[in-house]
Design an enzyme around this catalytic site. Structure first.
Site, mmCIF file in Angstrom:
data_model
loop_
_atom_site.group_PDB
_atom_site.id
_atom_site.type_symbol
_atom_site.label_atom_id
_atom_site.label_comp_id
_atom_site.label_asym_id
_atom_site.label_seq_id
_atom_site.Cartn_x
_atom_site.Cartn_y
_atom_site.Cartn_z
ATOM 1 N N HIS B 29 1.358 -14.292 -12.493
ATOM 2 C CA HIS B 29 1.404 -15.353 -11.305
ATOM 3 C C HIS B 29 0.214 -16.215 -11.067
ATOM 4 C CE1 HIS B 29 3.627 -11.745 -10.243
ATOM 5 N NE2 HIS B 29 4.452 -12.330 -9.586
ATOM 6 N N GLY B 118 -0.183 -5.213 -4.254
ATOM 7 C CA GLY B 118 0.793 -5.569 -5.127
ATOM 8 C C GLY B 118 1.931 -5.346 -3.937
ATOM 9 N N PRO B 119 2.239 -4.045 -3.643
ATOM 10 C CA PRO B 119 3.471 -3.949 -2.434
ATOM 11 C C PRO B 119 2.733 -4.710 -1.222
ATOM 12 C CG PRO B 119 2.923 -1.886 -3.453
ATOM 13 C CD PRO B 119 1.598 -2.832 -3.912
ATOM 14 N N ASN B 186 0.768 -21.493 2.060
ATOM 15 C CA ASN B 186 1.251 -22.691 1.330
ATOM 16 C C ASN B 186 2.630 -22.914 1.074
ATOM 17 O OD1 ASN B 186 2.508 -20.444 -0.055
ATOM 18 N ND2 ASN B 186 0.870 -19.947 -1.792
ATOM 19 N N ILE B 188 5.306 -21.651 0.441
ATOM 20 C CA ILE B 188 6.235 -21.170 -0.529
ATOM 21 C C ILE B 188 6.271 -19.561 -0.651
ATOM 22 C CG2 ILE B 188 6.432 -21.152 -2.915
ATOM 23 C CD1 ILE B 188 6.973 -24.011 -1.673
ATOM 24 N N HIS B 260 4.766 -19.989 -8.635
ATOM 25 C CA HIS B 260 4.591 -18.506 -8.217
ATOM 26 C C HIS B 260 4.400 -17.530 -9.279
ATOM 27 C CE1 HIS B 260 4.498 -15.011 -5.881
ATOM 28 N NE2 HIS B 260 5.636 -14.633 -6.669
ATOM 29 N N GLU B 409 3.388 4.284 12.083
ATOM 30 C CA GLU B 409 3.119 5.347 11.157
ATOM 31 C C GLU B 409 2.677 4.430 9.725
ATOM 32 O OE1 GLU B 409 6.149 4.857 12.756
ATOM 33 O OE2 GLU B 409 6.364 6.687 14.136
ATOM 34 N N PHE B 435 9.229 10.881 9.636
ATOM 35 C CA PHE B 435 8.733 9.683 9.755
ATOM 36 C C PHE B 435 7.744 9.442 8.508
ATOM 37 C CE2 PHE B 435 9.761 10.033 14.405
ATOM 38 C CZ PHE B 435 11.047 9.503 14.037
ATOM 39 N N ASP B 467 16.048 17.550 19.253
ATOM 40 C CA ASP B 467 16.118 16.112 19.043
ATOM 41 C C ASP B 467 16.995 15.369 17.668
ATOM 42 O OD1 ASP B 467 14.288 15.390 20.831
ATOM 43 O OD2 ASP B 467 12.451 15.096 19.388
ATOM 44 N N HIS B 471 15.593 13.058 13.643
ATOM 45 C CA HIS B 471 14.094 13.571 13.757
ATOM 46 C C HIS B 471 14.275 14.825 12.691
ATOM 47 C CE1 HIS B 471 14.089 10.628 16.946
ATOM 48 N NE2 HIS B 471 12.883 11.069 17.240
ATOM 49 N N ARG B 518 7.292 23.059 14.351
ATOM 50 C CA ARG B 518 7.207 23.042 15.769
ATOM 51 C C ARG B 518 7.447 24.534 16.380
ATOM 52 N NH1 ARG B 518 11.623 22.012 20.116
ATOM 53 N NH2 ARG B 518 10.455 21.043 21.875
#
Lengths: 664, 664
Positions: B29, B118-119, B186, B188, B260, B409, B435, B467, B471, B518
């Site tokens: 890039h 990167g991510p 930029n 773009i 890019h 989260e 989650f 729930d 959940h 729980r």
């Protein structure tokens, strides 16, 4: 009774149905229904276009309870306005096994539940998809057939979740003016005041992305109604921040996090009854109040009948197309289209990446299915999701069929759920397979709701090469296969890709992931084109004349390696089969006989997949040979990586020969 | 040479190292490094406090390249300022196997790479954690020891990702004034102009969450310097939106998405050389320019020496504590603390949920380890993550040890990565196990970077009850076990919970997930308290005197069921073992002998876990009996759900007896 008195009593009916149901269930969330009852009452009494006796009327307004923990608000509204699915017994049965009134609203349990919510922010993002679907269908079928609003009730939690930003910015960019979001602005989250964790000016935040914003007293019915009128008049998506008191009416818990997520207790409920002047026993709604609610439920009957009249009077072809689409049926002849396309492939035997095969298949599919809506999370050229038919959708023109979702994988996936839930369209969207992690909560909901959403996930292994471990999926095939009711396809060539697309589109019971390569692959299917072999999940690609000693299972880009390994092993005089496994889910759904035949009797079983072993033991057993990854990838040209990680025909051959020599 | 000329030539050195390295690698890039070179030059030349020859100096400023695809920008800066790890050969070896210069910056490859990016959006959220860690350590160790800035370079993609909103709102709320974000504005993205997909006013958006915001010309060094000065003067976190041209200097591609993500090509690079007056051949930096850069790299040597002087002069105990913490070592005697706590448990045998066991363990741990920083994504009372020692951190007081992360989260997980990367603190944070999907990209990065982050994930099965399916984790244990270098612990009682916490804290090579219930669980460990048996991953809990016919493997809440099943089966005269499996990862890391002994020789193998089967075939084989889930859960009291889904001792017993009768 004054108009205000009527309103208050109608809202109180919601409050006590909710508080009493939570009390009886000994669990649940009374705070939101009690706090948002006024907003919901105004919306359902004066604005929402719906017909409880025709709950699937295609042009109804959609109401999405994004703050799904407040499920009793929705169930109360459905019961009170006369939806048949939600009886008073269902309310009494809240959160019990087999009831329609689950802890969080579950799509499919009852008409009127437009989407499954609970994981925060998802409902808001679904609603963006619904509002987008409405505009797309409006562009196709006209104001007379599709012209409705989408309303959302969201809480602080929804707005703190990152997905909300993706949804908001997409909706703002596309100017989805018929989307109206109520923010239940009660200043309370589970840990305490929102000020413990957040200081955002939500109106300013929404305005920064092109939303129309208002604030109002969420307990003043006139103010709420005025705000809704103004929101409807705006051509931007609208946020109405409604200042409310959580657990409104509860004498000691209102306005605190103690009203949020557990039963109020008999004493507190009794106190609320006194404070709000509600004398009816639990689960009884005074008949005059129930009558007012049921009457409110009839408000749109005339609208619905007029709409039916318009549909009946419409051009026969238009009507038939609309009805087919809303039934979710593919057009007749689609199978032939795919069959013909496959015949062409047999001739050409293209050596292309499966992402390119997918584009080729889509070119045929999009010509045959006007209901597909494509898109990508800013990787259009990499995902190969755009075809000649898919003109972009823009804020000013919804007649297109392609959505530039931006770098918003999660928002894209949740919007696709909303598009599918709305009906009339089949959404597909792309990103890199590794980024299924970014949209996993929404993929899970596609599966839980059984929605036909197609995830086009390219760059599906270390085969993407230089971008390195952050971009190389390793655990993702296993992780996706673990999700119930999700089909994961990993086709090995252009024919398999076409077949997997056909299966994904024909399946109305759930979502599909297509895992596709960046790198080119040869044609591996040499015969049997007339049948969709991928539909069996796994099938024999090559076999020896006599009984095999070795079976090699592989998927996608590793089928080529399996075939090359077979040559090497056969050259050593050992009889070897190769089985392509485009979908484990479909394979394990086959008859025991078919599965046994495909797994076979060979003493040595091998699986080759450029991912982790998990999920393969089912086919090869703990003693099987696995050629794949055991850790993260690396950055290098892909041929170097396959060699470095030992995912080669020679490595497979060596391992097999060693095993055979040990065994003999 | 004028000051401006010097600046331009220094920036051009970055541009051409980057463009030429991408060209040689045939992938990468070039656009971002060429566009952001001016901003980076000003920052590194005038402001960044760092010492290339002491790259791990604890009080250095952190620089995070959130837009990780622009990795050549970072590598160029590290080479130019004199970091030893990044030689010109490494630059030439960009994106090749074994190089330190991977496609995206990989933490651990070279000093100066502060985090793996990167991510998109992750780096920004890591930086929030770093800036938070700085303030926390500053409160503990004072201005003389910890007082530095955290700088981020983020692109449009980072800001479109939902995680950015979680990061921004958390930073704004906590008033992290030493966090400064450059937005490489930029216009773009990969698909084309940002206007295809977004219309957000980023400055207004950040301002809505309490940020100081500025816009400046990203190619004007004076304007950039002024903006940085103003940002440093502000006590709010700062956004500087730098208007830049992607691929600056490339004659036809600059300002377009063609700059890019792929090599510019020889002709375009030649054109850029002409346009920018750069005559040096590829990978050669004229010596005067390199000298200027190396000189810039020495700018903070004095600062560092002074800092070393202050540390040397500090109170010996403070200094020793600071150094211990930065080495990541636990204090001596920690093992004894846990051992003593376990002894107390042996007496009490508490019947509590493992989330409560975790809180009890944390009460002991937090007393012994001042470096732990707890938190929860708005589920403090449910995750049991707060103990008596953990005063909340507030915008005005960073002396606490608990973070109300809000309903964020993903932001929490990424901030924890940043806290761990900064050093000096051990972060743990809670949400519901289901989650983990919301924070999965950040969990993956914890694992990829080998960071000691502890994920406290409660409500770990259908055992959470009412729930309902949204959940209830079902696929999550399998999906987490699929991630390389992540330890997934599912303790069965208070003793196992303490042991798993000990293992998680002692492991400096990677993250851990604690999956906790729980519902209440009985004590299952009856002996062998002196050793950490969970460290073996799996161990025998009960066994018959003679050789077993049946082995039951189970984790967490299902160990109780396994023990009850054993009683039923033994009552039928069949000899049965029970193996607790608190961590599959640790188990498969044991010797082959240990694994074989634990798996055992019994003809019937059973696994009981209230999740999907995937990951269990490795222990029980495809023919083993699995008692667990095969689809999503439901909403009901948890006892009803266990009965409904057949996860009971009786069901296990029946299945075993049937199998034994068939086999005999």
């Amino acid at each position: 009774m004054s108009s205000r008195d009527k309103h208050d009593r109608m809202a109180n009916a919601i409050r006590f149905l909710s508080a009493d149901a939570v009390e009886k269930a000994k669990s649940g969330h009374p705070g939101l229904p009690m706090g948002a009852a006024d907003v919901a009452t105004v919306l359902f009494k004066k604005f929402l276009k719906h017909d409880p006796h025709h709950p699937l009327w295609p042009d109804r307004d959609r109401f999405v309870l994004s703050a799904g923990h407040g499920s009793m608000l929705l169930y109360s509204l459905l019961y009170l306005t006369g939806y048949e699915d939600i009886t008073i017994d269902e309310i009494k049965n809240f959160r019990q096994l087999g009831s329609k009134t689950a802890g969080h609203p579950e799509f499919g349990h009852a008409a009127g539940i437009e989407t499954t919510t609970g994981p925060l922010g998802q409902g808001l993002a679904n609603a963006v998809g619904m509002a987008l679907a409405e505009r797309i269908l409006n562009a196709r079928f006209g104001d007379g057939i599709v012209d409705h609003h989408t309303y959302v009730l969201a809480g602080d939690g929804c707005l703190m979740e990152g997905i909300s930003q993706e949804a908001i910015t997409l909706a703002g960019h596309l100017k989805l003016g018929k989307l109206i979001v109520f923010f239940d602005d009660n200043n309370i989250s589970i840990d305490g005041p929102v000020s413990l964790a957040d200081s955002t000016d939500q109106c300013a935040r929404f305005a920064a992305s092109g939303w129309h914003t208002q604030r109002c007293d969420g307990h003043d019915p006139d103010a709420i109604a005025e705000a809704i009128e103004a929101a409807r008049a705006s051509d931007q998506p609208s946020l109405i921040a409604c200042k409310t008191t959580i657990g409104f009416g509860a004498p000691t818990r209102a306005g605190t996090n103690k009203a949020h997520g557990s039963p109020l207790g008999a004493e507190e409920i009794e106190g609320a009854r006194k404070a709000l002047g509600w004398e009816a026993p639990a689960f009884e709604v005074p008949s005059d109040i129930l009558d007012m609610w049921r009457l409110a439920g009839l408000r749109s009957v005339k609208d619905r009948k007029e709409w039916e009249g318009r549909l009946a009077a419409a051009d026969a072809e238009l009507r038939s197309e609309f009805e087919r689409r809303m039934r979710g049926e593919l057009p007749g002849g689609f199978e032939t289209v795919i069959a013909d396309y496959k015949k062409a492939l047999v001739k050409d035997k293209p050596k292309v990446a499966t992402r390119k095969s997918s584009e080729m298949a889509l070119e045929v599919i999009n010509a045959a299915l006007p209901e597909t809506i494509g898109g990508s999370a800013d990787l259009t050229g990499s995902n190969n999701t755009k075809t000649s038919q898919t003109k972009p959708i823009t804020p000013d023109d919804f007649s297109g069929r392609y959505i530039y979702y931006g770098v918003r994988e999660h928002g894209m996936a949740a919007a696709m759920n909303g598009i599918a839930l709305h009906g009339g369209l089949i959404p597909y969207g792309g990103t890199f397979l590794v980024f299924t992690d970014y949209c996993r909560p929404a993929i899970r909901l596609s599966a839980l709701m059984g929605q036909r959403v197609v995830y086009v996930m390219t760059h599906d292994s270390i085969g993407l090469g230089e971008d390195g471990p952050t971009h190389q999926p390793v655990e993702h095939l296993a992780a996706l296969r673990a999700i119930p009711n999700l089909r994961v396809f990993r086709p090995a060539d252009a024919v398999e890709t076409a077949e997997c697309w056909q299966l994904a589109l024909a399946d109305t019971s759930g979502p599909s992931v297509l895992a596709l390569t960046r790198q080119n692959l040869p044609a591996v299917r040499k015969e049997h084109f007339e049948e969709n072999l991928c539909g069996f999940g796994a099938y024999e690609l090559e076999k020896p004349e006599d009984e095999a000693e070795v079976t090699i299972f592989a998927t996608g880009s590793e089928v080529e390696i399996a075939l090359a390994a077979r040559k090497l092993i056969e050259a050593k005089g050992r009889r070897t089969r190769v089985v392509s496994v485009p979908s484990m889910e479909l394979f394990v759904a086959q008859s025991a006989e078919y599965q046994a035949a495909i797994i076979g009797e060979a003493g040595v079983r091998v699986a080759i997949e450029a991912g982790v072993r998990q999920s393969w033991d089912r086919l090869i057993g703990p003693d099987g040979i696995f050629i794949g990854m055991s850790g993260f990838g690396a950055s290098a040209p892909y041929e170097d990586l396959y060699a470095h990680f030992g995912i080669t025909a020679q490595a497979a051959c060596d391992a097999v020969l060693e095993r055979l020599s040990t065994a003999s």
